[in-house]
Write a protein that holds these residues in place. Structure first.
Motif, PDB file in Angstrom:
ATOM      1  N   GLY A   1       0.593   3.603  -3.717  1.00  0.00           N
ATOM      2  CA  GLY A   1       1.145   4.714  -4.615  1.00  0.00           C
ATOM      3  C   GLY A   1       1.895   4.485  -5.839  1.00  0.00           C
ATOM      4  O   GLY A   1       2.064   5.577  -6.539  1.00  0.00           O
ATOM      5  N   LEU A   2       1.885   3.446  -6.053  1.00  0.00           N
ATOM      6  CA  LEU A   2       2.676   2.894  -7.504  1.00  0.00           C
ATOM      7  C   LEU A   2       1.576   1.987  -8.269  1.00  0.00           C
ATOM      8  O   LEU A   2       0.421   1.839  -7.964  1.00  0.00           O
ATOM      9  N   VAL A   3       1.951   1.860  -9.543  1.00  0.00           N
ATOM     10  CA  VAL A   3       1.322   1.239 -10.400  1.00  0.00           C
ATOM     11  C   VAL A   3       0.513  -0.207  -9.761  1.00  0.00           C
ATOM     12  O   VAL A   3      -0.580  -0.421 -10.075  1.00  0.00           O
ATOM     13  N   PHE A   4       1.633  -1.003  -9.122  1.00  0.00           N
ATOM     14  CA  PHE A   4       1.226  -1.941  -8.627  1.00  0.00           C
ATOM     15  C   PHE A   4       1.094  -2.029  -6.976  1.00  0.00           C
ATOM     16  O   PHE A   4       2.256  -1.238  -6.769  1.00  0.00           O
ATOM     17  N   ASP A   5       0.308  -2.741  -6.441  1.00  0.00           N
ATOM     18  CA  ASP A   5       0.258  -2.329  -4.906  1.00  0.00           C
ATOM     19  C   ASP A   5       1.677  -3.119  -4.220  1.00  0.00           C
ATOM     20  O   ASP A   5       2.357  -3.853  -4.732  1.00  0.00           O
ATOM     21  N   THR A   6       2.151  -2.248  -3.192  1.00  0.00           N
ATOM     22  CA  THR A   6       3.426  -2.858  -2.533  1.00  0.00           C
ATOM     23  C   THR A   6       2.986  -3.452  -1.293  1.00  0.00           C
ATOM     24  O   THR A   6       1.710  -2.831  -0.650  1.00  0.00           O
ATOM     25  N   VAL A   7       3.539  -4.445  -0.796  1.00  0.00           N
ATOM     26  CA  VAL A   7       2.793  -5.341   0.369  1.00  0.00           C
ATOM     27  C   VAL A   7       3.927  -5.592   1.444  1.00  0.00           C
ATOM     28  O   VAL A   7       4.055  -6.857   2.007  1.00  0.00           O
ATOM     29  N   SER A   8       4.798  -4.484   1.933  1.00  0.00           N
ATOM     30  CA  SER A   8       5.775  -4.771   2.971  1.00  0.00           C
ATOM     31  C   SER A   8       5.022  -5.367   4.059  1.00  0.00           C
ATOM     32  O   SER A   8       5.420  -6.145   5.056  1.00  0.00           O
ATOM     33  N   ALA A   9       3.930  -4.593   4.718  1.00  0.00           N
ATOM     34  CA  ALA A   9       3.255  -4.755   5.794  1.00  0.00           C
ATOM     35  C   ALA A   9       2.808  -6.431   5.928  1.00  0.00           C
ATOM     36  O   ALA A   9       3.042  -7.279   6.777  1.00  0.00           O
TER      37      ALA A   9
ATOM     38  N   PRO B   1       7.417  10.976  -6.595  1.00  0.00           N
ATOM     39  CA  PRO B   1       6.511   9.746  -6.358  1.00  0.00           C
ATOM     40  C   PRO B   1       7.164   8.524  -5.606  1.00  0.00           C
ATOM     41  O   PRO B   1       6.469   7.760  -4.950  1.00  0.00           O
ATOM     42  N   TYR B   2       8.312   8.316  -5.803  1.00  0.00           N
ATOM     43  CA  TYR B   2       9.060   7.024  -5.290  1.00  0.00           C
ATOM     44  C   TYR B   2       9.156   7.192  -3.832  1.00  0.00           C
ATOM     45  O   TYR B   2       8.810   6.325  -3.205  1.00  0.00           O
ATOM     46  N   GLN B   3       9.583   8.437  -3.395  1.00  0.00           N
ATOM     47  CA  GLN B   3       9.877   8.800  -1.965  1.00  0.00           C
ATOM     48  C   GLN B   3       8.426   8.628  -1.433  1.00  0.00           C
ATOM     49  O   GLN B   3       8.433   8.081   0.018  1.00  0.00           O
ATOM     50  N   GLN B   4       7.528   9.055  -1.823  1.00  0.00           N
ATOM     51  CA  GLN B   4       6.212   8.975  -1.306  1.00  0.00           C
ATOM     52  C   GLN B   4       5.537   7.672  -1.109  1.00  0.00           C
ATOM     53  O   GLN B   4       5.019   7.352  -0.086  1.00  0.00           O
ATOM     54  N   ALA B   5       6.159   6.827  -2.090  1.00  0.00           N
ATOM     55  CA  ALA B   5       5.600   5.337  -2.085  1.00  0.00           C
ATOM     56  C   ALA B   5       6.124   4.742  -0.812  1.00  0.00           C
ATOM     57  O   ALA B   5       5.588   3.877  -0.289  1.00  0.00           O
ATOM     58  N   VAL B   6       7.538   5.078  -0.895  1.00  0.00           N
ATOM     59  CA  VAL B   6       8.495   4.399   0.367  1.00  0.00           C
ATOM     60  C   VAL B   6       7.811   4.781   1.773  1.00  0.00           C
ATOM     61  O   VAL B   6       7.581   4.163   2.903  1.00  0.00           O
TER      62      VAL B   6
END
Length: 303
Positions: A257-265, A116-121
């Protein structure tokens, strides 16, 4: 990138950038073709949810049944049918036939094992590639940069989950812009602070609007526009609720993909917008050099 106003352009982010041969890759072409289905359509929140699902699953979209699409989008099967009719088709089968005509066959699915961590990345990488594709047309960002550079003062708004992005932008913007005002707290004083910025001469407001979208943020944007401010918004997509409350919308997808949204973009888009704003500030470089000189004299940084 979408301009909004009396009508909302319900397009979604483009896909990945150029392929190895220098031409447009499948990731760039397929979502772009899907755009044409949504251009100028006023879709309901449920219909926007279905549209997002189609864009995110471009390769599979032409082969999904209405029941499968409803399950993936988290809506009812009749909602999928109404969505197809809203796009001008007799029903969902006609929409699916159209998708098979306009969406080319995609590359082989990546079957490498991934936790799951790789999928999130990997999802974040896809979001950044989508952003790169959107920036092939730099016009909206350049326009936004000029609007922000000309505003004195420049209010920067972000509430709850978006406060961190607003704070980061305001921190760097203050090094080149003469008057940046961070608005990162809601409540009854927010409208007063917007009014104060407008009375001081502000002509534009920058908003960061990432999920979840506070209801008071929408009210604040309406208040800002009523006060005469041009609202520039960095949001998680052109389907975001803030689209109808903004004058210029700059979309950047978030990872879910994680519990909290990731906002790199969105974070990177904010830095790109800073660059465009600096281009509209003739003394930006001089201000940066002055800051570096002061920082060195004061020994601010260990390096």
């Amino acid at each position: 990138m979408t301009r909004t106003g009396t009508g909302v352009s319900d397009t979604e982010e483009a896909g990945a950038g150029a392929g190895a041969d220098g031409g447009a890759s499948f990731g760039a072409v397929a979502p772009t073709r899907l755009h044409q289905l949504f251009e100028g359509r006023r879709l309901t929140p449920t219909q926007r949810r279905i549209a997002r699902c189609l864009v995110r699953r471009t390769a599979a979209a032409p082969f999904l049944s209405s029941v499968e699409l409803a399950q993936l989008a988290g809506v009812s099967q009749p909602s999928v049918t109404r969505f197809a009719v809203a796009l001008g088709f007799d029903g969902y089968p006609a929409l699916r036939r159209h998708l098979r005509d306009v969406v080319p066959a995609g590359p082989a699915v990546d079957t490498r094992p991934a936790n799951p961590y790789q999928q999130a990345v990997r999802a974040e990488v896809d979001n950044l590639l989508q952003l790169a594709s959107l920036l092939a047309d730099p016009g909206p960002v350049d326009d936004a940069g000029r609007l922000l550079a000309a505003s004195r003062p420049l209010p920067v708004l972000g509430l709850r989950a978006s406060a961190a992005q607003a704070r980061g932008f305001a921190y760097f913007a203050a090094k080149v812009h003469p008057d940046v005002r961070l608005l990162d707290e809601g409540g009854s004083l927010l409208a007063d602070r917007i009014d104060a910025a407008r009375h001081a001469g502000a002509s534009a407001l920058l908003c960061f609007a990432l999920p979840r979208h506070p209801a008071e943020l929408l009210a604040a944007l309406d208040h800002a526009r009523d006060a005469g401010l041009t609202v520039v918004t960095i949001a998680d997509g052109t389907f975001a609720p803030v689209a109808a409350h903004s004058d210029l919308l700059l979309p950047a997808a978030v990872g879910t993909g994680l519990v909290f949204d990731t906002v790199s973009a969105p974070m990177l888009l904010g830095q790109v917008l800073l660059e465009a704003m600096c281009d509209g500030l003739p003394d930006a470089q001089a201000r940066l050099e002055e800051f570096d000189a002061r920082a060195t004299a004061r020994g601010l940084f260990a390096d």
